[in-house]
Design an enzyme around this catalytic site. Sequence first.
Site, mmCIF file in Angstrom:
data_model
loop_
_atom_site.group_PDB
_atom_site.id
_atom_site.type_symbol
_atom_site.label_atom_id
_atom_site.label_comp_id
_atom_site.label_asym_id
_atom_site.label_seq_id
_atom_site.Cartn_x
_atom_site.Cartn_y
_atom_site.Cartn_z
ATOM 1 N N PHE A 11 0.821 -1.229 0.000
ATOM 2 C CA PHE A 11 0.000 0.000 0.000
ATOM 3 C C PHE A 11 0.854 1.278 0.000
ATOM 4 C CE2 PHE A 11 -2.236 2.802 3.315
ATOM 5 C CZ PHE A 11 -2.835 3.615 2.358
ATOM 6 N N THR A 120 5.929 2.965 12.805
ATOM 7 C CA THR A 120 4.542 3.260 13.141
ATOM 8 C C THR A 120 4.436 3.920 14.515
ATOM 9 O OG1 THR A 120 2.442 2.187 13.682
ATOM 10 C CG2 THR A 120 4.405 0.852 13.960
ATOM 11 N N ASP A 121 3.358 4.667 14.718
ATOM 12 C CA ASP A 121 3.118 5.241 16.050
ATOM 13 C C ASP A 121 2.742 4.163 17.068
ATOM 14 O OD1 ASP A 121 0.559 4.669 15.094
ATOM 15 O OD2 ASP A 121 -0.253 6.685 15.447
ATOM 16 N N GLU A 122 2.396 2.962 16.589
ATOM 17 C CA GLU A 122 1.966 1.909 17.515
ATOM 18 C C GLU A 122 3.082 1.440 18.439
ATOM 19 O OE1 GLU A 122 -0.276 -1.278 15.870
ATOM 20 O OE2 GLU A 122 -1.311 0.026 14.464
ATOM 21 N N TYR A 147 2.478 -7.391 16.245
ATOM 22 C CA TYR A 147 2.901 -6.491 15.160
ATOM 23 C C TYR A 147 3.685 -5.307 15.709
ATOM 24 C CZ TYR A 147 2.587 -2.476 12.030
ATOM 25 O OH TYR A 147 2.891 -1.350 11.294
ATOM 26 N N ALA A 149 5.089 -4.840 18.564
ATOM 27 C CA ALA A 149 6.333 -5.244 19.234
ATOM 28 C C ALA A 149 7.430 -5.525 18.209
ATOM 29 C CB ALA A 149 6.088 -6.475 20.099
ATOM 30 N N LYS A 151 7.684 -4.168 15.240
ATOM 31 C CA LYS A 151 8.121 -2.875 14.692
ATOM 32 C C LYS A 151 9.013 -2.145 15.704
ATOM 33 C CE LYS A 151 7.187 -1.236 11.261
ATOM 34 N NZ LYS A 151 7.765 -1.338 9.898
ATOM 35 N N ARG A 211 -8.247 6.622 16.102
ATOM 36 C CA ARG A 211 -7.044 6.577 15.278
ATOM 37 C C ARG A 211 -6.800 7.975 14.701
ATOM 38 N NH1 ARG A 211 -6.742 2.762 17.918
ATOM 39 N NH2 ARG A 211 -6.303 0.601 17.370
ATOM 40 N N ARG A 270 -11.023 -6.764 19.027
ATOM 41 C CA ARG A 270 -9.650 -7.261 18.836
ATOM 42 C C ARG A 270 -9.022 -7.463 20.214
ATOM 43 N NH1 ARG A 270 -5.998 -3.268 15.364
ATOM 44 N NH2 ARG A 270 -6.918 -4.395 13.622
HETATM 45 P P1 NAD Z 1 1.395 -3.628 3.237
HETATM 46 O O1 NAD Z 1 1.091 -4.856 4.007
HETATM 47 O O2 NAD Z 1 0.337 -3.037 2.359
HETATM 48 O O3 NAD Z 1 2.665 -3.888 2.289
HETATM 49 C C1 NAD Z 1 3.800 -4.559 2.731
HETATM 50 C C2 NAD Z 1 4.631 -4.977 1.516
HETATM 51 O O4 NAD Z 1 5.849 -5.603 1.995
HETATM 52 C C3 NAD Z 1 3.934 -5.981 0.598
HETATM 53 O O5 NAD Z 1 4.086 -5.600 -0.746
HETATM 54 C C4 NAD Z 1 4.662 -7.298 0.878
HETATM 55 O O6 NAD Z 1 4.687 -8.177 -0.216
HETATM 56 C C5 NAD Z 1 6.048 -6.796 1.238
HETATM 57 N N1 NAD Z 1 6.780 -7.771 2.072
HETATM 58 C C6 NAD Z 1 6.316 -8.406 3.182
HETATM 59 N N2 NAD Z 1 7.270 -9.248 3.653
HETATM 60 C C7 NAD Z 1 8.355 -9.118 2.845
HETATM 61 C C8 NAD Z 1 9.641 -9.702 2.820
HETATM 62 N N3 NAD Z 1 10.015 -10.615 3.746
HETATM 63 N N4 NAD Z 1 10.504 -9.336 1.853
HETATM 64 C C9 NAD Z 1 10.139 -8.425 0.904
HETATM 65 N N5 NAD Z 1 8.919 -7.853 0.871
HETATM 66 C C10 NAD Z 1 8.045 -8.181 1.830
HETATM 67 O O7 NAD Z 1 1.925 -2.571 4.293
HETATM 68 P P2 NAD Z 1 1.751 -0.987 4.339
HETATM 69 O O8 NAD Z 1 0.490 -0.648 5.007
HETATM 70 O O9 NAD Z 1 2.047 -0.437 3.001
HETATM 71 O O10 NAD Z 1 2.938 -0.620 5.352
HETATM 72 C C11 NAD Z 1 4.239 -0.329 4.864
HETATM 73 C C12 NAD Z 1 5.124 0.045 6.029
HETATM 74 O O11 NAD Z 1 4.585 1.185 6.706
HETATM 75 C C13 NAD Z 1 5.257 -1.037 7.100
HETATM 76 O O12 NAD Z 1 6.589 -1.047 7.555
HETATM 77 C C14 NAD Z 1 4.306 -0.585 8.210
HETATM 78 O O13 NAD Z 1 4.740 -1.053 9.447
HETATM 79 C C15 NAD Z 1 4.435 0.911 8.091
HETATM 80 N N6 NAD Z 1 3.281 1.704 8.542
HETATM 81 C C16 NAD Z 1 2.044 1.447 8.070
HETATM 82 C C17 NAD Z 1 0.969 2.261 8.449
HETATM 83 C C18 NAD Z 1 -0.432 2.032 7.912
HETATM 84 O O14 NAD Z 1 -1.354 2.716 8.342
HETATM 85 N N7 NAD Z 1 -0.641 1.122 6.973
HETATM 86 C C19 NAD Z 1 1.186 3.317 9.339
HETATM 87 C C20 NAD Z 1 2.483 3.546 9.826
HETATM 88 C C21 NAD Z 1 3.525 2.742 9.404
HETATM 89 O O1 TDX Z 2 -13.255 -4.424 10.345
HETATM 90 C C1 TDX Z 2 -12.659 -3.711 11.152
HETATM 91 N N1 TDX Z 2 -13.353 -3.070 12.131
HETATM 92 C C2 TDX Z 2 -12.762 -2.249 13.044
HETATM 93 O O2 TDX Z 2 -13.446 -1.682 13.909
HETATM 94 C C3 TDX Z 2 -11.214 -3.516 11.092
HETATM 95 C C4 TDX Z 2 -10.402 -4.216 10.034
HETATM 96 C C5 TDX Z 2 -10.630 -2.679 12.025
HETATM 97 N N2 TDX Z 2 -11.375 -2.064 12.973
HETATM 98 C C6 TDX Z 2 -10.718 -1.128 13.912
HETATM 99 C C7 TDX Z 2 -9.462 -1.596 14.580
HETATM 100 C C8 TDX Z 2 -8.685 -0.297 14.778
HETATM 101 O O3 TDX Z 2 -9.128 0.365 15.936
HETATM 102 O O4 TDX Z 2 -10.334 0.001 13.113
HETATM 103 C C9 TDX Z 2 -9.083 0.541 13.565
HETATM 104 C C10 TDX Z 2 -8.073 0.487 12.412
HETATM 105 O O5 TDX Z 2 -7.781 -0.875 12.178
HETATM 106 P P1 TDX Z 2 -6.656 -1.342 11.122
HETATM 107 O O6 TDX Z 2 -6.987 -0.817 9.780
HETATM 108 O O7 TDX Z 2 -6.473 -2.806 11.287
HETATM 109 O O8 TDX Z 2 -5.385 -0.502 11.611
HETATM 110 P P2 TDX Z 2 -4.546 -0.468 12.990
HETATM 111 O O9 TDX Z 2 -4.641 -1.747 13.727
HETATM 112 O O10 TDX Z 2 -4.897 0.807 13.701
HETATM 113 O O11 TDX Z 2 -3.041 -0.379 12.375
HETATM 114 C C11 TDX Z 2 -2.769 0.439 11.213
HETATM 115 O O12 TDX Z 2 -2.152 1.642 11.569
HETATM 116 C C12 TDX Z 2 -0.846 1.564 12.075
HETATM 117 C C13 TDX Z 2 -1.906 -0.316 10.218
HETATM 118 O O13 TDX Z 2 -2.531 -1.541 9.848
HETATM 119 C C14 TDX Z 2 -0.527 -0.560 10.782
HETATM 120 O O14 TDX Z 2 0.300 -1.178 9.809
HETATM 121 C C15 TDX Z 2 0.063 0.759 11.175
HETATM 122 O O15 TDX Z 2 1.307 0.564 11.794
#
Ligand code: NAD
Ligand code: TDX
Length: 331
Positions: A11, A120-122, A147, A149, A151, A211, A270
């Site tokens: 993503f 991540t802020d988590e 997750y 932990a 990170k 969030r 969760r």
């Molecule tokens: P995502 O799950 O959409 O994408 C992760 C990508 O990494 C995928 O394309 C996957 O194929 C690849 N990948 C996984 N394991 C791998 C490996 N061993 N070798 C090579 N590639 C691998 O994740 P995202 O939401 O795009 O998150 C990206 C980064 O941002 C992560 O490090 C996540 O912790 C961080 N992050 C995400 C959010 C959020 O809200 N999604 C917020 C803050 C930080």
């Molecule tokens: O169906 C749902 N219903 C619901 O209430 C889902 C999938 C989630 N939730 C809640 C759980 C969380 O409070 O919504 C909130 C957001 O959930 P997620 O999209 O799973 O995100 P979160 O667990 O907050 O983590 C995300 O933000 C920080 C990303 O997935 C992480 O990769 C990032 O580090």
Amino acid sequence: MRLLVTGGAGFIGSNFVHQAVGRAGHTVTVVDKLTYAANRESLADLPEDRVRFVEADICDRHLVDLLVAECDAVVHFAAESHNDNSIDDPEVFVTTNVVGTFCLLELVRRYHKRFHHISTDEVYGDLELDSPIRFTPQTPYKPSSPYSASKAASDMLVRAWTRTYGLKATISNCSNNYGPRQHVEKFIPRQITNILDGQRPRLYGTGLNTRDWIHVDDHNSAVLAILQRGRVGETYLVGADGELTNRQVIEMILVEMGRSPDEYDLVRDRPGHDLRYAIDASKTRNELGWVPAYPDFSVGLRATIDWYRQNESWWRPQKAATETKYRANGQ
Ligand code: NAD
Ligand code: TDX
């Protein structure tokens, strides 16, 4: 710059590649294992002479060695990213997020390359619902889920390699991202696509968990600013003052999609569900002059809903299996 982008088919990474190649003029090599979370379509329509794709695991040091050797900087997005998955099956989170980061750090150390670690802020745990406190770079680490932990562990490795080996590294800890090309397992795309499928959105627990939402393009513009102007050894927090309860987000999605705001179901919570995240990004804003382009969540949300409406072929293949897994968990 020649950037090596890990996780560039996911993503945030894929949106980063579009911005890095388009607006910032970099050339990019993507290294991605193509797990269930990846989508090759997310990298379509990019100039072939500026973007190269290599399918590989970041734990494969032999293969990744050559890629690190030839780049100017590594931007490390690759991770297992979904909290719910980490609760069901944590092992791969330790392997990819901790061991994978370790492997990259060793290569970056060997070749003296610039390294930016996406986190991540988590890692800071959660905050009380009704408190004015927000996370700052000084907040102690207190992760809750497997997750977060994993990170937190990867952040600690980056800090140790920077101090001990003088690595040219920076870290960013960002809040919850939303926008195009996000897997339908995540909260916002799950609810949008449920509604498109005639299903009711599913809210965990009371729905009062909060969030701090940021558009993915704003996260990525901050990462580019850190690469250009960030100070080595520093941590930058990235957020756009987008605090909302999950219930508020669902109601906004429902209304925007022409439905009644109470047409959702409360489902099983969760385990260990973090209550609230909130980012104080003033260091990133003041030091780097970074300003989010989507200060109004409702504007970015509307664009995101439109994207899922117009790109069903992108998300449809993952939808049924994702919902089957959730339903088996009572969610
Ligand atoms: P995502 O799950 O959409 O994408 C992760 C990508 O990494 C995928 O394309 C996957 O194929 C690849 N990948 C996984 N394991 C791998 C490996 N061993 N070798 C090579 N590639 C691998 O994740 P995202 O939401 O795009 O998150 C990206 C980064 O941002 C992560 O490090 C996540 O912790 C961080 N992050 C995400 C959010 C959020 O809200 N999604 C917020 C803050 C930080
Ligand atoms: O169906 C749902 N219903 C619901 O209430 C889902 C999938 C989630 N939730 C809640 C759980 C969380 O409070 O919504 C909130 C957001 O959930 P997620 O999209 O799973 O995100 P979160 O667990 O907050 O983590 C995300 O933000 C920080 C990303 O997935 C992480 O990769 C990032 O580090």
